[in-house]
Scaffold this active site. Structure first.
Site, short mmCIF file in Angstrom:
data_model
loop_
_atom_site.label_atom_id
_atom_site.label_comp_id
_atom_site.label_asym_id
_atom_site.label_seq_id
_atom_site.Cartn_x
_atom_site.Cartn_y
_atom_site.Cartn_z
N ILE A 181 0.96 -1.27 0.08
CA ILE A 181 0.44 0.03 -0.05
C ILE A 181 0.67 1.60 -0.05
O ILE A 181 2.08 1.38 0.53
CB ILE A 181 -0.61 -0.52 0.95
CG1 ILE A 181 0.08 0.38 2.48
CG2 ILE A 181 -1.93 -1.19 0.83
CD1 ILE A 181 -1.15 0.09 3.62
N ASP A 182 0.52 2.72 -0.52
CA ASP A 182 1.16 3.26 -0.90
C ASP A 182 1.62 3.99 0.54
O ASP A 182 1.68 3.55 1.41
CB ASP A 182 0.64 5.11 -1.20
CG ASP A 182 -0.37 4.71 -2.10
OD1 ASP A 182 0.33 3.38 -2.95
OD2 ASP A 182 -1.42 4.90 -3.04
N LYS A 183 3.02 4.38 0.65
CA LYS A 183 3.57 5.09 2.12
C LYS A 183 2.77 5.72 2.82
O LYS A 183 2.54 6.12 3.53
CB LYS A 183 4.58 6.03 1.31
CG LYS A 183 5.34 7.08 2.26
CD LYS A 183 5.79 7.82 1.37
CE LYS A 183 7.39 8.46 2.85
NZ LYS A 183 8.42 10.04 2.84
N THR B 204 -0.88 6.11 3.00
CA THR B 204 -2.08 4.87 2.85
C THR B 204 -1.26 4.09 4.19
O THR B 204 -0.20 3.47 4.14
CB THR B 204 -2.49 4.53 2.00
OG1 THR B 204 -2.62 5.21 0.85
CG2 THR B 204 -3.98 3.62 2.86
N ARG C 33 -7.46 6.52 -5.28
CA ARG C 33 -7.35 8.00 -5.24
C ARG C 33 -7.03 8.37 -6.35
O ARG C 33 -7.58 9.88 -6.56
CB ARG C 33 -5.54 8.37 -4.66
CG ARG C 33 -5.31 7.22 -3.45
CD ARG C 33 -4.17 7.44 -3.49
NE ARG C 33 -3.39 8.30 -3.51
CZ ARG C 33 -1.48 8.88 -3.35
NH1 ARG C 33 -0.64 7.63 -3.36
NH2 ARG C 33 -0.95 10.31 -3.81
#
Length: 303
Positions: A137-139, A141, A238
């Site tokens: 998952i994103d940095k 998130t 997003r």
């Protein structure tokens, strides 16, 4: 690894380190400047400096050295473990924690923490940079992430990811008041051809992407929402929410409005993850506690 780029006319006159930073994902600008200094970047077969401004039709070749195992070291970084057994861990990832190392950024990641916690008990299918990592998952998130301790578990979970059979539920705060109580966004996502670190709706060459959303609570200017993913494209929620003019609050890439709150990236949390366990073959489901900054917004700040 070697990469070659031909500069488009609309991107000319940009510093070469900034230009390459847009195209070489997972590489910091500092690392790119180091590559340039070491002669790993050539413009029209000639060395250059980091402040060189690219011109239309310039041929830029980049030679990225292959990373070595010694660069990735265990680090005693605290991690919030929701569940652990001999096959898997479920981690509640905090904000500002990168999942795995990348060239020029080999420390302070979840992988470094996992190597300290698990020692040698991590799958190695994804190589030396991503031991145990089957998805990410994103940095900025937060939330639930599956880590695999062995190759069998890795393959078993990866198959479910490929078949889109894993339950993945997110909660997020978006800008604006969403009118429909429920909805589905079915729009293919691909990489932005100009801004290579960004994703976008791409009908021609994008990959299938489906997001189900549901309103949890409406505020005066924002909406608390729940998202269920059929697919797992990069930045999927997003990009999809920005495409219907309801970008994630705090999103520094896809939300072009100034954020009125002191946040660190988008308000998005991977709350629930469910899958068939690789050993028991039974369905299991885990929930990651919503971070304090998020609950404070919904309980005390937003009206």
């Amino acid at each position: 690894m070697s990469e070659v780029f031909i500069v488009d006319e609309e991107l000319q006159d940009i510093r070469i380190d900034k230009y390459l930073n847009e195209f070489l994902k997972d590489n910091s600008r500092t690392y790119i400047q180091k590559l340039i200094k070491n002669g790993n970047v050539l413009v029209n077969d000639n060395p250059c400096k980091a402040n060189y401004r690219v011109q239309s039709e310039d041929r830029i070749s980049v030679d990225i050295p292959t990373p070595v195992t010694a660069d990735i070291l265990p680090e005693n970084i605290p991690i919030d473990i929701i569940y652990e057994d001999d096959d898997i861990l479920i981690v509640n990832k905090p904000k500002d924690l990168v999942v795995h190392p990348a060239p020029g950024h080999y420390t302070g990641t979840l992988v470094n923490a996992l190597m300290y916690h698990c020692k040698d008990n991590l799958s190695n299918i994804n190589g030396v940079l991503r031991p145990g990592i089957v998805h990410r998952i994103d940095k900025d998130t937060t939330g639930a992430l599956i880590v695999c301790k062995n190759d069998y578990s890795h393959n078993f979970i990866a198959t479910q990811l490929k078949e889109h059979s894993i339950t993945r539920e997110y909660v997020g705060i978006v800008c604006g008041v969403v009118k429909d109580d429920k909805g589905v966004i079915d729009a293919p996502i691909g990489r932005n051809k100009i801004k290579r670190k960004e994703m976008c709706i791409n009908e021609l060459s994008g990959k299938n992407a489906v997001t189900h959303y549901e309103v949890i609570r409406r505020f005066e200017k924002y909406t608390l929402m729940k998202f269920n993913l059929e697919t797992g494209r990069t930045h999927q929620i997003r990009v999809h929410m920005a495409s219907i003019n309801h970008p994630l609050l705090g999103d520094e890439i896809y939300n072009h409005n100034k954020c009125p709150f002191k946040l660190q990236g988008q308000c998005l949390h991977a709350r629930t993850i469910g899958f068939i366990h690789p050993t028991t073959k039974k369905y299991v489901e885990f929930e990651a506690k919503i971070p304090e900054y998020f609950s404070n917004l919904t309980d005390n700040v937003l009206k």
